[in-house]
Motif scaffolding. Structure first.
Motif, PDB file in Angstrom:
ATOM      1  N   THR A 209     -30.411  54.126 -34.573  1.00 34.71           N
ATOM      2  CA  THR A 209     -30.027  53.547 -33.279  1.00 34.71           C
ATOM      3  C   THR A 209     -28.523  53.353 -33.193  1.00 34.71           C
ATOM      4  OG1 THR A 209     -32.148  52.382 -33.176  1.00 34.71           O
ATOM      5  CG2 THR A 209     -30.399  51.614 -31.712  1.00 34.71           C
TER       6      THR A 209
ATOM      7  N   ASP B  67     -23.261  54.734 -30.917  1.00 31.42           N
ATOM      8  CA  ASP B  67     -21.891  55.184 -31.165  1.00 31.42           C
ATOM      9  C   ASP B  67     -21.587  56.498 -30.447  1.00 31.42           C
ATOM     10  OD1 ASP B  67     -21.341  52.994 -32.700  1.00 31.42           O
ATOM     11  OD2 ASP B  67     -21.673  53.984 -34.637  1.00 31.42           O
ATOM     12  N   GLU B  68     -22.628  57.266 -30.145  1.00 27.59           N
ATOM     13  CA  GLU B  68     -22.439  58.519 -29.408  1.00 27.59           C
ATOM     14  C   GLU B  68     -22.299  58.285 -27.907  1.00 27.59           C
ATOM     15  OE1 GLU B  68     -25.822  60.805 -30.504  1.00 27.59           O
ATOM     16  OE2 GLU B  68     -25.134  61.146 -32.574  1.00 27.59           O
ATOM     17  N   GLY B  69     -22.439  57.018 -27.480  1.00 28.89           N
ATOM     18  CA  GLY B  69     -22.252  56.682 -26.072  1.00 28.89           C
ATOM     19  C   GLY B  69     -23.529  56.578 -25.274  1.00 28.89           C
ATOM     20  N   ASN B  70     -24.677  56.643 -25.924  1.00 20.98           N
ATOM     21  CA  ASN B  70     -25.950  56.519 -25.211  1.00 20.98           C
ATOM     22  C   ASN B  70     -26.206  55.067 -24.815  1.00 20.98           C
ATOM     23  OD1 ASN B  70     -27.142  59.325 -25.562  1.00 20.98           O
ATOM     24  ND2 ASN B  70     -26.698  58.789 -27.684  1.00 20.98           N
TER      25      ASN B  70
ATOM     26  N   ARG C 179     -26.254  55.141 -34.626  1.00 19.67           N
ATOM     27  CA  ARG C 179     -25.643  56.459 -34.376  1.00 19.67           C
ATOM     28  C   ARG C 179     -25.740  56.830 -32.895  1.00 19.67           C
ATOM     29  NH1 ARG C 179     -28.066  57.719 -39.404  1.00 19.67           N
ATOM     30  NH2 ARG C 179     -29.906  58.618 -38.363  1.00 19.67           N
ATOM     31  N   LEU C 180     -26.890  56.555 -32.291  1.00 20.17           N
ATOM     32  CA  LEU C 180     -27.068  56.863 -30.866  1.00 20.17           C
ATOM     33  C   LEU C 180     -26.124  56.040 -29.992  1.00 20.17           C
ATOM     34  CD1 LEU C 180     -30.965  57.069 -30.724  1.00 20.17           C
ATOM     35  CD2 LEU C 180     -29.372  58.973 -30.413  1.00 20.17           C
TER      36      LEU C 180
ATOM     37  N   ARG D  83     -35.448  58.409 -26.564  1.00 20.31           N
ATOM     38  CA  ARG D  83     -35.169  58.612 -27.987  1.00 20.31           C
ATOM     39  C   ARG D  83     -36.076  57.752 -28.869  1.00 20.31           C
ATOM     40  NH1 ARG D  83     -33.356  62.292 -25.936  1.00 20.31           N
ATOM     41  NH2 ARG D  83     -31.249  63.190 -26.040  1.00 20.31           N
TER      42      ARG D  83
END
Length: 538
Positions: A36, A41-44, A38-39, A53
């Motif tokens: 979560t 941090d990717e801007g999601n 990582r998601l 997801r």
């Protein structure tokens, strides 16, 4: 040599520790948390992750994801501050292994700042000046087994800036007070006791008893309640009353002797029956009154405000959620009525899709009292456009306008066989929307006042679709909205709007760009493109 991570750098080890902490708090697996993070941090966004997801997060729901996001931000800020503190203390050459261990063990920002307090670069204080004058040996003598009169001991330390024994003893006391104020363990214990057992007392400021502003605070003229029992709305009311100069607040910690005993025990200042007992007692009394009571009081105010903000935002969010998800009246032709006296009742007819068909302004109420004329105009509008609903704003002149609407309903029913149903709806935020840039883009040639009537009609048809166009803070879903932390409030309400839109879904053929922007995975640009394509191709 102790290695210190640079501020702003989060190492893999630190990331793993944060992940483990959040997983433990949420009662979920570390792999779920790591995925979560990582998601995020990717801007999601949270709604996007929650809905699209699930296979990556292991099925974490909206609530868990928001808690995770909040804790992640806090713990990362804590780690960044920890690195800054370690670097600053090491630069001073004072970072011992024991201190480093205490700093690394900190789980809250408050504890970290307590440990850093003695090492902060501050202005020259009385304690600093006293140390520079060489009074520390005197302090050690006074705090040890002292058989000599303190004044006699102090006379041997007379120097520039400390002209006599009295001023020397004052300087020595300043050193002791500084040590009391920077004892992290003692400060933390006193602070927790203060908050856990203290009371908020309030009274009216002398001379303000009969002022107009004071009447709404009359319940607090003689008021007292434990800090831990104060609800959000009461805290905000007390703080506002103080800000307006009506109330005088007093933070009552309880029995002073208890706190003085804590200081004496922690710093070795308890009576020993020797010549320095009076000096020690003064240090304890001053340490409480001028240092720890003040700093603990500041902390209590901050904690009460944070508690009030959190509870208030929760109430705002709950009310907004209920308002957004109110049952829509559906795709039915609607007449929106924005009531008023001198400026008239603004009227707008929208079709089943929310498209504006006609507008008018009538003056049925004082001072013009054109009741019959207004009734005829509205009846013709209802008949011409087969109006099924009449949305009456609940503002000024609402009752009188509702009466007019019911009269029209009977008239139109008799003439056409169709009976428009009057419904009173909240008009909170309608004026904000009508003057917004979004409304100007949607209705560039329409009078601002009439835009409000359009909004009232549409929010009866589909509350969610219309209310997403308005700043959540302007919808009127709570009290003291201007007293609450504005960043926290905006973030909390935006989350509610996102969750509401994504739980209900939208009709891509009719949804406005502001509504489409709230859909998880759709950016502002994509939303505008959808609307543009729809306008061009149907």
């Amino acid at each position: 040599m102790t290695t210190v991570t640079s501020p702003g750098t989060i190492t893999a080890t630190t990331t793993a520790a944060i992940t483990a902490t959040i997983a433990r708090e949420l009662g979920v697996g570390e792999q779920q948390v790591a995925a979560t993070v990582r998601l995020l941090d990717e801007g999601n966004t949270v709604p996007f992750i929650a809905r699209y997801r699930k296979e990556i997060t292991g099925g974490l729901d909206d609530s868990q994801l928001r808690t995770l996001d909040t804790r992640l931000t806090y713990l990362r800020e804590l780690e960044d501050r920890r690195a800054t503190v370690l670097a600053a203390i090491e630069e001073q050459g004072k970072l011992t292994d024991d201190l480093r261990g205490q700093i690394l063990a900190c789980t809250t920002k408050a504890r970290l700042e307590d440990l850093y307090l003695p090492f902060k670069s501050t202005r020259r204080t009385k304690a600093t000046i006293a140390r520079e004058a060489g009074l520390e040996p005197l302090v050690e003598a006074l705090l040890g087994d002292c058989a000599t009169d303190p004044a006699d001991l102090a006379s041997g330390y007379v120097t520039e800036g400390f002209a006599d024994a009295k001023s020397v003893l004052t300087g020595a006391r300043a050193i002791v007070l500084d040590e009391i104020a920077t004892d992290a363990d003692l400060v933390g214990e006193v602070r927790e006791r203060f908050f856990g057992t203290g009371t908020m007392a309030a009274g009216v400021v002398e001379g303000r008893e009969n002022s107009p502003e004071a009447q709404k605070y009359r319940d607090y003229f003689e008021f007292s309640e434990p800090f831990t029992d104060l609800p959000s709305h009461r805290i905000l009311a007390l703080l506002r009353g103080e800000h307006e100069g009506v109330l005088q607040l007093n933070l009552d910690p309880g029995d002073d002797t208890v706190y003085q005993g804590m200081i004496a025990d922690a710093r070795g200042l308890a009576p020993r029956g020797d010549a320095a007992d009076k000096f020690r007692a003064e240090c304890v009394r001053y340490g409480w009154r001028t240092k720890l009571q003040i700093s603990s009081g500041v902390d209590v105010r901050m904690r009460l405000k944070e508690k009030a903000d959190a509870q208030a935002v929760e109430v705002f969010a709950r009310n907004l959620h209920d308002l957004l998800l109110a049952a829509p009246a559906g795709q039915r032709a609607t007449l929106g009525l924005d009531p008023g006296y001198a400026h008239g009742v603004k009227c707008a007819v929208v079709d089943s899709t929310g498209k504006v068909l006609d507008t008018a302004v009538v003056y049925p109420h004082q001072p013009r009292n054109r009741w019959s004329e207004s009734s005829d105009v509205l009846a013709r509008l209802c008949a011409r456009y087969n109006v099924e609903l009449m949305a009456v704003g609940n503002g000024t002149a609402s009752r009188e306008t509702e009466k007019l609407a019911r009269e029209i309903s009977d008239t139109v029913s008799t003439a056409t066989g169709t009976r428009p149903t009057p419904v009173v709806v909240s008009e909170a935020g309608a004026s904000v929307y009508s003057a917004s840039e979004l409304a100007a883009e949607e209705f560039p040639d329409m009078d601002v006042a009439l835009r409000g009537a359009v909004s009232i009609a549409r929010r009866l048809q589909d509350p969610l679709a219309e209310l997403v166009k308005i700043d959540p803070k302007s919808i009127g879903v709570g009290q003291y909205q201007h007293d609450v932390n504005q960043v926290m409030l905006a973030g909390g309400l935006d989350d509610v709007v996102e969750d509401a839109v994504n739980s209900v879904g939208v009709d891509v053929n009719t949804a406005s760009a502001p509504l489409l922007r709230r859909v998880a995975g759709i950016s502002a640009t994509v939303a505008e493109n959808i609307v543009r394509y729809r306008e061009e191709h149907g």
